[in-house]
Design a protein around this motif. Sequence first.
Motif, mmCIF file in Angstrom:
data_model
loop_
_atom_site.group_PDB
_atom_site.id
_atom_site.type_symbol
_atom_site.label_atom_id
_atom_site.label_comp_id
_atom_site.label_asym_id
_atom_site.label_seq_id
_atom_site.Cartn_x
_atom_site.Cartn_y
_atom_site.Cartn_z
ATOM 1 N N MET A 1 3.421 -5.396 1.050
ATOM 2 C CA MET A 1 2.645 -6.338 0.271
ATOM 3 C C MET A 1 1.879 -5.573 -0.818
ATOM 4 O O MET A 1 1.317 -4.524 -0.541
ATOM 5 C CB MET A 1 1.639 -7.053 1.157
ATOM 6 C CG MET A 1 2.198 -7.806 2.327
ATOM 7 S SD MET A 1 2.101 -9.524 1.937
ATOM 8 C CE MET A 1 3.339 -10.163 2.991
ATOM 9 N N PRO A 2 1.847 -6.110 -2.019
ATOM 10 C CA PRO A 2 1.099 -5.438 -3.081
ATOM 11 C C PRO A 2 -0.381 -5.306 -2.730
ATOM 12 O O PRO A 2 -0.960 -6.188 -2.118
ATOM 13 C CB PRO A 2 1.281 -6.370 -4.288
ATOM 14 C CG PRO A 2 2.412 -7.267 -3.936
ATOM 15 C CD PRO A 2 2.492 -7.321 -2.447
ATOM 16 N N GLN A 3 -0.953 -4.185 -3.117
ATOM 17 C CA GLN A 3 -2.386 -3.922 -2.919
ATOM 18 C C GLN A 3 -2.768 -3.755 -1.439
ATOM 19 O O GLN A 3 -3.945 -3.683 -1.127
ATOM 20 C CB GLN A 3 -3.232 -5.038 -3.546
ATOM 21 C CG GLN A 3 -2.910 -5.351 -4.975
ATOM 22 C CD GLN A 3 -3.664 -4.502 -5.963
ATOM 23 O OE1 GLN A 3 -4.801 -4.152 -5.733
ATOM 24 N NE2 GLN A 3 -3.032 -4.161 -7.054
ATOM 25 N N GLU A 4 -1.798 -3.714 -0.547
ATOM 26 C CA GLU A 4 -2.075 -3.582 0.879
ATOM 27 C C GLU A 4 -2.236 -2.101 1.224
ATOM 28 O O GLU A 4 -1.416 -1.277 0.827
ATOM 29 C CB GLU A 4 -0.912 -4.188 1.671
ATOM 30 C CG GLU A 4 -1.136 -4.270 3.150
ATOM 31 C CD GLU A 4 0.032 -4.976 3.837
ATOM 32 O OE1 GLU A 4 -0.246 -5.812 4.693
ATOM 33 O OE2 GLU A 4 1.202 -4.683 3.505
ATOM 34 N N LYS A 5 -3.273 -1.765 1.950
ATOM 35 C CA LYS A 5 -3.489 -0.394 2.394
ATOM 36 C C LYS A 5 -2.482 -0.067 3.495
ATOM 37 O O LYS A 5 -2.058 -0.959 4.236
ATOM 38 C CB LYS A 5 -4.906 -0.229 2.922
ATOM 39 C CG LYS A 5 -5.968 -0.408 1.874
ATOM 40 C CD LYS A 5 -7.342 -0.262 2.469
ATOM 41 C CE LYS A 5 -8.403 -0.521 1.424
ATOM 42 N NZ LYS A 5 -9.747 -0.521 1.996
ATOM 43 N N PRO A 6 -2.104 1.214 3.627
ATOM 44 C CA PRO A 6 -1.148 1.592 4.676
ATOM 45 C C PRO A 6 -1.589 1.157 6.078
ATOM 46 O O PRO A 6 -0.765 0.725 6.888
ATOM 47 C CB PRO A 6 -1.074 3.112 4.565
ATOM 48 C CG PRO A 6 -1.435 3.400 3.149
ATOM 49 C CD PRO A 6 -2.453 2.351 2.780
ATOM 50 N N GLU A 7 -2.891 1.243 6.358
ATOM 51 C CA GLU A 7 -3.407 0.833 7.671
ATOM 52 C C GLU A 7 -3.175 -0.658 7.904
ATOM 53 O O GLU A 7 -2.793 -1.074 8.995
ATOM 54 C CB GLU A 7 -4.911 1.136 7.792
ATOM 55 C CG GLU A 7 -5.268 2.591 7.686
ATOM 56 C CD GLU A 7 -5.483 3.073 6.243
ATOM 57 O OE1 GLU A 7 -5.146 2.354 5.268
ATOM 58 O OE2 GLU A 7 -5.978 4.192 6.092
ATOM 59 N N GLU A 8 -3.411 -1.452 6.865
ATOM 60 C CA GLU A 8 -3.202 -2.897 6.960
ATOM 61 C C GLU A 8 -1.720 -3.216 7.149
ATOM 62 O O GLU A 8 -1.356 -4.082 7.952
ATOM 63 C CB GLU A 8 -3.735 -3.595 5.695
ATOM 64 C CG GLU A 8 -5.226 -3.465 5.518
ATOM 65 C CD GLU A 8 -5.710 -3.860 4.127
ATOM 66 O OE1 GLU A 8 -6.902 -4.197 4.018
ATOM 67 O OE2 GLU A 8 -4.918 -3.825 3.151
ATOM 68 N N ALA A 9 -0.877 -2.505 6.421
ATOM 69 C CA ALA A 9 0.568 -2.722 6.533
ATOM 70 C C ALA A 9 1.067 -2.383 7.939
ATOM 71 O O ALA A 9 1.895 -3.109 8.500
ATOM 72 C CB ALA A 9 1.304 -1.880 5.494
ATOM 73 N N ALA A 10 0.567 -1.308 8.506
ATOM 74 C CA ALA A 10 0.997 -0.908 9.851
ATOM 75 C C ALA A 10 0.634 -1.974 10.878
ATOM 76 O O ALA A 10 1.459 -2.343 11.727
ATOM 77 C CB ALA A 10 0.365 0.429 10.223
#
Length: 94
Positions: A1-10
Motif C-alpha cells: 500500500m502506498p505510504q504504508e510503513k514496513p511495520e504496518e505492511a507486515a
Amino acid sequence: MPQEKPEEAALRELEEETGLKGKMLHFLFTLPYDLGTSEIFLVEIDAQAEIALGYDPEDAGVEHKMLEDVAWFPTEAVSDHPEVQRVLACLQEI
C-alpha cells in the motif's frame, strides 16, 4: 500500500494471509529478493488465536501464486533454511 510503513505492511499481511492479529515487537533484518527487499520483524500473536487460510490480494488472479495452506512448523524441521538460521541468530541477540 502506498505510504504504508514496513511495520504496518507486515501486520496487514499477517492478518490477510493467516487471520492472525499481531503486535510488533522488534525489527530483525532486511532480506533482499528478486523484486526488492523485505523487512523481517519479530511479531507477537495470541497463543490461543486460531490460524486460518486467508488471501493475498497482490496475487489475485495469479493461480500459481494463490495461497493453498497455512501451517506451523517446529523450528527443528526448518532450522537448516538460511532465512530461518538468520532469524534464530537475530533472536539470540535480542
